[in-house]
Design a protein around this motif. Structure first.
Motif, PDB file in Angstrom:
ATOM      1  N   VAL A  40       1.500  -1.541  -0.370  1.00 34.85           N
ATOM      2  CA  VAL A  40      -0.124  -0.234   0.029  1.00 34.85           C
ATOM      3  C   VAL A  40       0.389   1.002  -0.077  1.00 34.85           C
ATOM      4  O   VAL A  40       2.049   0.957   0.715  1.00 34.85           O
ATOM      5  N   PRO A  41       0.883   1.745  -1.132  1.00 35.65           N
ATOM      6  CA  PRO A  41       1.345   3.233  -0.653  1.00 35.65           C
ATOM      7  C   PRO A  41       0.923   4.028   0.374  1.00 35.65           C
ATOM      8  O   PRO A  41       0.161   4.127   1.250  1.00 35.65           O
ATOM      9  N   THR A  42       2.386   5.373   0.787  1.00 37.11           N
ATOM     10  CA  THR A  42       2.609   5.800   2.187  1.00 37.11           C
ATOM     11  C   THR A  42       1.561   7.180   1.055  1.00 37.11           C
ATOM     12  O   THR A  42       1.076   6.961  -0.140  1.00 37.11           O
ATOM     13  N   ARG A  43       1.273   8.171   2.435  1.00 40.42           N
ATOM     14  CA  ARG A  43      -0.146   8.616   2.221  1.00 40.42           C
ATOM     15  C   ARG A  43       1.224  10.450   1.018  1.00 40.42           C
ATOM     16  O   ARG A  43       0.766  10.583  -0.341  1.00 40.42           O
ATOM     17  N   GLN A  44       1.782  10.033   1.409  1.00 37.29           N
ATOM     18  CA  GLN A  44       4.054  11.277   0.938  1.00 37.29           C
ATOM     19  C   GLN A  44       3.514  10.324  -1.032  1.00 37.29           C
ATOM     20  O   GLN A  44       3.482  11.101  -1.571  1.00 37.29           O
ATOM     21  N   GLN A  45       3.557   8.735  -0.914  1.00 32.32           N
ATOM     22  CA  GLN A  45       3.877   8.618  -2.631  1.00 32.32           C
ATOM     23  C   GLN A  45       2.652   8.317  -2.958  1.00 32.32           C
ATOM     24  O   GLN A  45       2.436   8.542  -4.448  1.00 32.32           O
ATOM     25  N   ALA A  46       1.383   8.510  -2.915  1.00 33.62           N
ATOM     26  CA  ALA A  46       0.095   8.670  -2.720  1.00 33.62           C
ATOM     27  C   ALA A  46      -0.203  10.205  -3.611  1.00 33.62           C
ATOM     28  O   ALA A  46      -0.661  10.315  -4.654  1.00 33.62           O
ATOM     29  N   ARG A  47      -0.223  10.525  -2.712  1.00 31.76           N
ATOM     30  CA  ARG A  47       0.411  12.099  -3.192  1.00 31.76           C
ATOM     31  C   ARG A  47       1.189  12.426  -4.632  1.00 31.76           C
ATOM     32  O   ARG A  47       1.238  13.500  -5.531  1.00 31.76           O
TER      33      ARG A  47
END
Ligand SMILES: [Zn+2]
Length: 353
Positions: A195-202
């Motif tokens: 699952v991506p981190t919030r940072q990666q997803a953003r």
């Protein structure tokens, strides 16, 4: 994202799986929550295995005829299994460019097609499995979503998994392992998809041109692929709906049912569910998960809301989610949904004329 690329948060897993020493199981089950790119990963993996000349890190070259066939959906060594309804909806989506009459009709037809993967579909695999492979290459069977198999289909697949035919790889993708028989699960190597981190997803969403990545992510339950589908027109409609819902005494349920009944109803039900979830979560522990921009309104309403009534509504909404794919009367369905919300949650009796 090009067809054979993988997502940034999947790179480490890719490297692990592509290590020369890693011996491969004949059946891999890629599991994890919705909207994190499991199917894209499975496709990239399949494509790289069929590609005639792998490039760096074992990615498909995108140039050879195998890669070309793969993209066209005509490669003889891969067989994709999914519910008929899903294939038809994709077909409609790729063909139509506007909301025309034909589209509406085709979507209706698609809804009558099977939502399940059937035993006939599994049996039809036999020709593919037992006939000789193209260029002695591996053969791949991609099943998605695996939980759509009905019991008979799962049993038929189990036989194949128990006596794996040589040179065949089963790639199973699922959002929901709990709905897959344990006998099938035990025959697969299970891989928990990252699952991506919030940072990666953003960052990824910004690269895709999404202007409000944080808002879209929150609305999509932090699944980046779902956040990407949160298109601007719908985001505006959603925002207006939420705005209106945050002042329930002025919420005009007839007008909103009229405005929304042509939308995908399970999406609209999802909007109401998220609103209720935030009310419950805020009331119970002060935490707001989805509607960060309406935090003040949520806090205000949560302070007086009847938590038990809200719990009942929550369960009703989950049931409505099932009905939403085939309501008899879309407008009426929404009117009832909104009426329940206003009455149960706010003890507010709207005037229906
Ligand atoms: Zn290639």
């Amino acid at each position: 994202m090009a067809a054979a690329e993988i997502f940034p948060w999947q790179r480490m897993l890719w490297q692990q799986m592509k290590q020369p020493k890693s011996s491969q199981h004949h059946a891999l089950l890629l599991k994890g929550r919705r909207g994190i790119g499991k199917l894209a990963f499975a496709r990239a993996l399949a494509k790289s295995m069929l590609c005639a000349q792998n490039q760096n890190a074992g990615m498909a070259c995108e140039k050879c005829s195998d890669c070309h066939w793969f993209e066209q959906g005509t490669h003889p060594n891969i067989y994709c299994l999914e519910p008929e309804a899903l294939s038809e909806l994709k077909h409609v989506a790729s063909e139509s460019t506007g909301v025309g009459k034909t589209e509406t009709t085709s979507v209706k037809t698609a809804k009558k097609l099977s939502q399940q993967i059937t035993i006939a579909q599994i049996r039809a695999l036999d020709d593919f499995i037992y006939l000789s492979a193209h260029q002695e290459r591996d053969k791949i069977i991609l099943i998605h979503p695996t939980e759509a198999m009905n019991v008979a289909a799962a049993n038929a697949l189990l036989k194949k998994l128990e006596e794996p035919p040589p040179g065949v790889l089963f790639l199973l993708v699922t959002h929901n392992t709990a709905s897959i028989p344990a006998t099938v699960l035990s025959r697969c190597q299970q891989i928990m998809m990252p699952v991506p981190t919030r940072q990666q997803a953003r960052e990824w969403l910004q690269q895709q041109g999404i202007r409000q990545p944080d808002f879209c992510l929150a609305m999509a339950g932090f699944s980046p692929l779902l956040a990407l589908q949160h298109d601007e027109q719908q985001a505006a409609l959603h925002a207006a709906f939420i705005q209106s819902l945050s002042t329930p005494e002025k919420f005009d349920l007839i007008a909103w049912a009229e405005k929304l009944y042509k939308q995908d109803l399970s999406t609209v039900t999802g909007w109401v569910q998220k609103w209720c979830y935030d009310l419950m979560s805020c009331r119970a522990g002060g935490r707001i998960y989805y509607h960060l921009q309406q935090a003040d309104k949520i806090r205000q309403q949560a302070a007086t809301v009847d938590l038990i009534a809200l719990g009942f509504l929550w369960r009703e909404l989950a049931a409505s989610q099932q009905l939403a794919s085939h309501p008899l009367n879309a407008r009426l369905f929404l009117e009832e949904l909104f009426l329940n919300l206003l009455e149960i949650v706010y003890q507010h009796k709207p005037e229906t004329g």
